[in-house]
Write an enzyme that holds these catalytic residues in place. Sequence first.
Site, PDB file in Angstrom:
ATOM      1  N   GLU A 292     112.067 100.223  98.792  1.00  0.00           N
ATOM      2  CA  GLU A 292     112.859  99.089  99.273  1.00  0.00           C
ATOM      3  C   GLU A 292     113.938  99.546 100.273  1.00  0.00           C
ATOM      4  OE1 GLU A 292     113.115  95.535  97.615  1.00  0.00           O
ATOM      5  OE2 GLU A 292     111.137  95.802  96.725  1.00  0.00           O
TER       6      GLU A 292
ATOM      7  N   CYS B 260     101.634  92.228  91.347  1.00  0.00           N
ATOM      8  CA  CYS B 260     102.669  93.028  90.686  1.00  0.00           C
ATOM      9  C   CYS B 260     102.061  93.562  89.391  1.00  0.00           C
ATOM     10  CB  CYS B 260     103.880  92.142  90.383  1.00  0.00           C
ATOM     11  SG  CYS B 260     105.182  92.981  89.476  1.00  0.00           S
TER      12      CYS B 260
ATOM     13  N   ASP C  47     105.087  88.765  93.997  1.00  0.00           N
ATOM     14  CA  ASP C  47     105.563  90.054  93.464  1.00  0.00           C
ATOM     15  C   ASP C  47     107.054  89.901  93.192  1.00  0.00           C
ATOM     16  OD1 ASP C  47     105.598  92.863  92.826  1.00  0.00           O
ATOM     17  OD2 ASP C  47     106.425  93.272  94.801  1.00  0.00           O
ATOM     18  N   SER C  48     107.617  90.900  92.518  1.00  0.00           N
ATOM     19  CA  SER C  48     109.060  90.909  92.301  1.00  0.00           C
ATOM     20  C   SER C  48     109.801  91.057  93.631  1.00  0.00           C
ATOM     21  CB  SER C  48     109.429  92.072  91.381  1.00  0.00           C
ATOM     22  OG  SER C  48     108.963  93.279  91.951  1.00  0.00           O
TER      23      SER C  48
ATOM     24  N   CYS D  34     101.630 100.429  90.856  1.00  0.00           N
ATOM     25  CA  CYS D  34     102.759  99.580  91.229  1.00  0.00           C
ATOM     26  C   CYS D  34     102.502  99.241  92.684  1.00  0.00           C
ATOM     27  CB  CYS D  34     104.077 100.337  91.075  1.00  0.00           C
ATOM     28  SG  CYS D  34     105.486  99.458  91.795  1.00  0.00           S
TER      29      CYS D  34
ATOM     30  N   HIS E  25     104.302  98.685  95.079  1.00  0.00           N
ATOM     31  CA  HIS E  25     105.149  99.372  96.067  1.00  0.00           C
ATOM     32  C   HIS E  25     104.571 100.742  96.446  1.00  0.00           C
ATOM     33  CE1 HIS E  25     108.171  96.423  94.853  1.00  0.00           C
ATOM     34  NE2 HIS E  25     108.986  96.858  95.796  1.00  0.00           N
TER      35      HIS E  25
HETATM   36  N1  DGL Z   1     105.787  95.867  92.581  1.00  0.00           N
HETATM   37  C1  DGL Z   1     106.027  95.841  91.155  1.00  0.00           C
HETATM   38  C2  DGL Z   1     104.812  96.350  90.385  1.00  0.00           C
HETATM   39  O1  DGL Z   1     103.710  96.406  90.908  1.00  0.00           O
HETATM   40  C3  DGL Z   1     107.201  96.629  90.649  1.00  0.00           C
HETATM   41  C4  DGL Z   1     108.520  96.511  91.225  1.00  0.00           C
HETATM   42  C5  DGL Z   1     109.564  96.157  90.205  1.00  0.00           C
HETATM   43  O2  DGL Z   1     109.955  96.974  89.363  1.00  0.00           O
HETATM   44  O3  DGL Z   1     109.986  95.020  90.294  1.00  0.00           O
HETATM   45  O4  DGL Z   1     104.935  96.677  89.234  1.00  0.00           O
END
Ligand code: DGL
Length: 272
Positions: free
Chosen positions: A153, A74, A11-12, A185, A187
């Site tokens: 975060e 992600c 993931d990012s 997402c 997150h």
């Molecule tokens: N966790 C990432 C997603 O599912 C997004 C976070 C980011 O913007 O880097 O899109």
Amino acid sequence: MRNDAPVGVFDSGLGGLTVVREIIRQLPEEQIVYFGDTARVPYGSKSQSTVIHYTEQILNFLYTREVKAIVVACNTVSAYALEEVKDSVPVPIIGVVIPGARVAAHATVNGRVGVIGTEATVQSGLYGRTIRDLAPDVQVYSKACPLFVPLVEEGLWKDPVTTEIAARYLKDLKDADVDTLIMGCTHYPLLRSTIREVMGEHVTLVNPAYETAVELRRTLERYDLMPESGKTADISEHSFYVSDDPERFRRFASGVLKTEIRLPEKIAIEEF
Ligand code: DGL
């Protein structure tokens, strides 16, 4: 490819840990190699060419760890880069968008589905296209929620500020009377109770992580890559890598996975 090789997940940043949590639950015998691009998060507000470039580097890195399959944990990468990079390493690669869209298309009763995600995910329109391919009569309403990632975060998972922002972001979807909402997402499942409070009990919240782990199992079976030992992997057998601040990642990961992880190794991802 060896059956006992690990599965790569990335993931990012930290959000992909919600997918790791689900893989551990459904496939406890798998060893995981996780990479979080903590130095370059967020991806959701970056251009498609940048996200593709970052993704290629991460796939190259995970391939050096001899993974047998890769889960793109992600939505932004799944929506923006997966199609472009899926043949760059010779192992099966699974994204989160198609599994999540499949669940929502089947879950909706009134034919109104909401999607929340990063600006990139919403702009790509991939959830909408995939749902309409599966269920042409379903209406899809999307909303980018760019402040959710920094709130997660920062650890503000349950906070009045988060509730206030969620109420603003989700108003249009409530007004559209969606009965199903995709947390598009990785997150966002960490904000589940806030999203639930704002949307109400009657809305089905879809976390694509569940169906992604199901899809991983199907893929490993199809390629005859299920581990043979049947032994549950210990948390110390999973490896974590980041591009910045291993200690911060460890604290956060231990909170999401509800167990202490080893200190992640910091790597120079731009060299891959
Ligand atoms: N966790 C990432 C997603 O599912 C997004 C976070 C980011 O913007 O880097 O899109």
